[in-house]
Write a protein that holds these residues in place. Sequence first.
Motif, PDB file in Angstrom:
ATOM      1  N   GLU A 165       0.888  -1.413   0.032  1.00 55.97           N
ATOM      2  CA  GLU A 165       0.076   0.189  -0.184  1.00 55.97           C
ATOM      3  C   GLU A 165       1.203   1.365  -0.261  1.00 55.97           C
ATOM      4  O   GLU A 165       0.517   2.328  -0.446  1.00 55.97           O
ATOM      5  CB  GLU A 165      -0.867   0.066   0.961  1.00 55.97           C
ATOM      6  N   ASP A 166       2.092   1.043   0.443  1.00 57.66           N
ATOM      7  CA  ASP A 166       2.742   2.907   0.201  1.00 57.66           C
ATOM      8  C   ASP A 166       3.585   2.625  -0.756  1.00 57.66           C
ATOM      9  O   ASP A 166       4.509   3.884  -1.237  1.00 57.66           O
ATOM     10  CB  ASP A 166       3.950   2.059   1.409  1.00 57.66           C
ATOM     11  N   MET A 167       3.541   0.759  -1.899  1.00 57.83           N
ATOM     12  CA  MET A 167       4.444   1.627  -2.552  1.00 57.83           C
ATOM     13  C   MET A 167       3.683   2.137  -4.273  1.00 57.83           C
ATOM     14  O   MET A 167       3.989   2.263  -5.218  1.00 57.83           O
ATOM     15  CB  MET A 167       5.298   0.212  -3.104  1.00 57.83           C
ATOM     16  N   THR A 168       2.059   2.455  -3.603  1.00 59.57           N
ATOM     17  CA  THR A 168       2.067   2.480  -5.038  1.00 59.57           C
ATOM     18  C   THR A 168       0.723   3.787  -4.489  1.00 59.57           C
ATOM     19  O   THR A 168       0.401   3.891  -3.215  1.00 59.57           O
ATOM     20  CB  THR A 168       0.722   0.978  -6.008  1.00 59.57           C
ATOM     21  N   GLU A 169      -0.059   3.899  -5.410  1.00 60.28           N
ATOM     22  CA  GLU A 169      -0.768   4.773  -5.487  1.00 60.28           C
ATOM     23  C   GLU A 169      -1.561   5.145  -6.347  1.00 60.28           C
ATOM     24  O   GLU A 169      -1.679   5.219  -7.621  1.00 60.28           O
ATOM     25  CB  GLU A 169      -0.260   6.472  -5.954  1.00 60.28           C
ATOM     26  N   MET A 170      -3.215   5.657  -6.094  1.00 59.97           N
ATOM     27  CA  MET A 170      -4.285   5.754  -6.693  1.00 59.97           C
ATOM     28  C   MET A 170      -4.669   6.679  -6.727  1.00 59.97           C
ATOM     29  O   MET A 170      -4.963   8.154  -6.187  1.00 59.97           O
ATOM     30  CB  MET A 170      -5.497   4.955  -5.931  1.00 59.97           C
ATOM     31  N   ARG A 171      -4.536   7.458  -8.670  1.00 57.31           N
ATOM     32  CA  ARG A 171      -5.582   8.151  -9.008  1.00 57.31           C
ATOM     33  C   ARG A 171      -6.105   8.296 -10.023  1.00 57.31           C
ATOM     34  O   ARG A 171      -5.936   6.593 -10.982  1.00 57.31           O
ATOM     35  CB  ARG A 171      -3.847   9.224  -9.295  1.00 57.31           C
ATOM     36  N   GLN A 172      -7.070   9.084 -10.776  1.00 60.24           N
ATOM     37  CA  GLN A 172      -7.582   9.289 -11.758  1.00 60.24           C
ATOM     38  C   GLN A 172      -6.940   9.536 -13.136  1.00 60.24           C
ATOM     39  O   GLN A 172      -5.339  10.060 -12.971  1.00 60.24           O
ATOM     40  CB  GLN A 172      -8.621   9.412 -12.052  1.00 60.24           C
ATOM     41  N   ALA A 173      -6.216   8.256 -14.137  1.00 63.11           N
ATOM     42  CA  ALA A 173      -5.832   8.819 -15.820  1.00 63.11           C
ATOM     43  C   ALA A 173      -6.068   9.992 -15.971  1.00 63.11           C
ATOM     44  O   ALA A 173      -5.281   9.948 -16.231  1.00 63.11           O
ATOM     45  CB  ALA A 173      -6.301   7.195 -16.617  1.00 63.11           C
ATOM     46  N   SER A 174      -7.290  10.421 -15.873  1.00 65.62           N
ATOM     47  CA  SER A 174      -7.415  11.990 -16.753  1.00 65.62           C
ATOM     48  C   SER A 174      -8.506  12.209 -16.057  1.00 65.62           C
ATOM     49  O   SER A 174      -9.937  11.497 -15.821  1.00 65.62           O
ATOM     50  CB  SER A 174      -7.859  11.568 -17.947  1.00 65.62           C
ATOM     51  N   PRO A 175      -8.457  13.295 -15.362  1.00 67.25           N
ATOM     52  CA  PRO A 175      -9.439  13.795 -14.081  1.00 67.25           C
ATOM     53  C   PRO A 175     -10.698  14.626 -15.642  1.00 67.25           C
ATOM     54  O   PRO A 175     -10.258  14.547 -17.003  1.00 67.25           O
ATOM     55  CB  PRO A 175      -8.942  15.153 -13.889  1.00 67.25           C
ATOM     56  N   HIS A 176     -11.631  14.906 -14.684  1.00 69.89           N
ATOM     57  CA  HIS A 176     -12.725  15.128 -15.301  1.00 69.89           C
ATOM     58  C   HIS A 176     -12.305  16.363 -15.866  1.00 69.89           C
ATOM     59  O   HIS A 176     -12.372  17.364 -15.240  1.00 69.89           O
ATOM     60  CB  HIS A 176     -13.895  14.865 -15.017  1.00 69.89           C
ATOM     61  N   GLY A 177     -13.126  16.350 -17.266  1.00 79.17           N
ATOM     62  CA  GLY A 177     -12.797  17.755 -17.936  1.00 79.17           C
ATOM     63  C   GLY A 177     -11.613  18.650 -18.468  1.00 79.17           C
ATOM     64  O   GLY A 177     -11.453  19.468 -18.412  1.00 79.17           O
ATOM     65  N   ALA A 178     -10.422  17.197 -18.168  1.00 80.25           N
ATOM     66  CA  ALA A 178      -8.820  17.270 -18.896  1.00 80.25           C
ATOM     67  C   ALA A 178      -9.326  18.011 -20.754  1.00 80.25           C
ATOM     68  O   ALA A 178     -10.094  17.587 -21.157  1.00 80.25           O
ATOM     69  CB  ALA A 178      -9.008  16.370 -18.604  1.00 80.25           C
ATOM     70  N   ILE A 179      -8.512  18.726 -20.889  1.00 79.41           N
ATOM     71  CA  ILE A 179      -8.594  19.247 -22.455  1.00 79.41           C
ATOM     72  C   ILE A 179      -7.426  18.330 -23.627  1.00 79.41           C
ATOM     73  O   ILE A 179      -6.630  17.190 -22.990  1.00 79.41           O
ATOM     74  CB  ILE A 179      -7.929  20.430 -22.260  1.00 79.41           C
ATOM     75  N   GLY A 180      -8.679  17.541 -24.557  1.00 80.79           N
ATOM     76  CA  GLY A 180      -7.731  16.501 -24.745  1.00 80.79           C
ATOM     77  C   GLY A 180      -8.036  15.047 -24.890  1.00 80.79           C
ATOM     78  O   GLY A 180      -7.546  14.312 -25.355  1.00 80.79           O
ATOM     79  N   ALA A 181      -9.053  15.145 -23.662  1.00 84.87           N
ATOM     80  CA  ALA A 181      -9.541  13.344 -23.537  1.00 84.87           C
ATOM     81  C   ALA A 181      -9.966  12.885 -24.481  1.00 84.87           C
ATOM     82  O   ALA A 181     -10.390  11.701 -23.961  1.00 84.87           O
ATOM     83  CB  ALA A 181     -10.049  13.627 -21.853  1.00 84.87           C
ATOM     84  N   ALA A 182     -11.453  13.735 -24.725  1.00 85.23           N
ATOM     85  CA  ALA A 182     -12.123  13.261 -26.143  1.00 85.23           C
ATOM     86  C   ALA A 182     -11.809  12.660 -27.272  1.00 85.23           C
ATOM     87  O   ALA A 182     -10.587  13.597 -27.931  1.00 85.23           O
ATOM     88  CB  ALA A 182     -13.068  14.634 -26.940  1.00 85.23           C
ATOM     89  N   TYR A 183     -12.791  11.474 -27.488  1.00 86.41           N
ATOM     90  CA  TYR A 183     -11.776  10.692 -28.790  1.00 86.41           C
ATOM     91  C   TYR A 183     -11.703  11.231 -30.091  1.00 86.41           C
ATOM     92  O   TYR A 183     -13.315  12.126 -30.127  1.00 86.41           O
ATOM     93  CB  TYR A 183     -12.267   9.363 -28.692  1.00 86.41           C
ATOM     94  N   SER A 184     -11.007  11.954 -31.254  1.00 88.09           N
ATOM     95  CA  SER A 184     -11.387  12.271 -32.222  1.00 88.09           C
ATOM     96  C   SER A 184     -10.819  11.206 -33.170  1.00 88.09           C
ATOM     97  O   SER A 184      -9.564  10.829 -33.608  1.00 88.09           O
ATOM     98  CB  SER A 184     -10.891  13.292 -32.317  1.00 88.09           C
TER      99      SER A 184
END
Length: 64
Positions: A28-47
């Motif tokens: 648990e001390d060696m890993t960190e959980m974060r979202q891959a891309s925060p909501h509303g990130a620019i460029g996160a939409a598929y084109s």
Amino acid sequence: MSDDNAVEIAEAARRARFGKLPERVRSEDMTEMRQASPHGAIGAAYSPEGAWQYFSCLALDLGL
């Protein structure tokens, strides 16, 4: 008897040189959980029109 004494001397020398093992690190001390891309990130939409720019193809690179 000298074999036992030699083993004890070697063990004492090893402990003096290396000491003890470091404390165990929990997974648990060696890993960190974060979202891959925060909501509303620019460029996160598929084109689909620009998707070809992100892939490499040997046939395209060679002009085939």
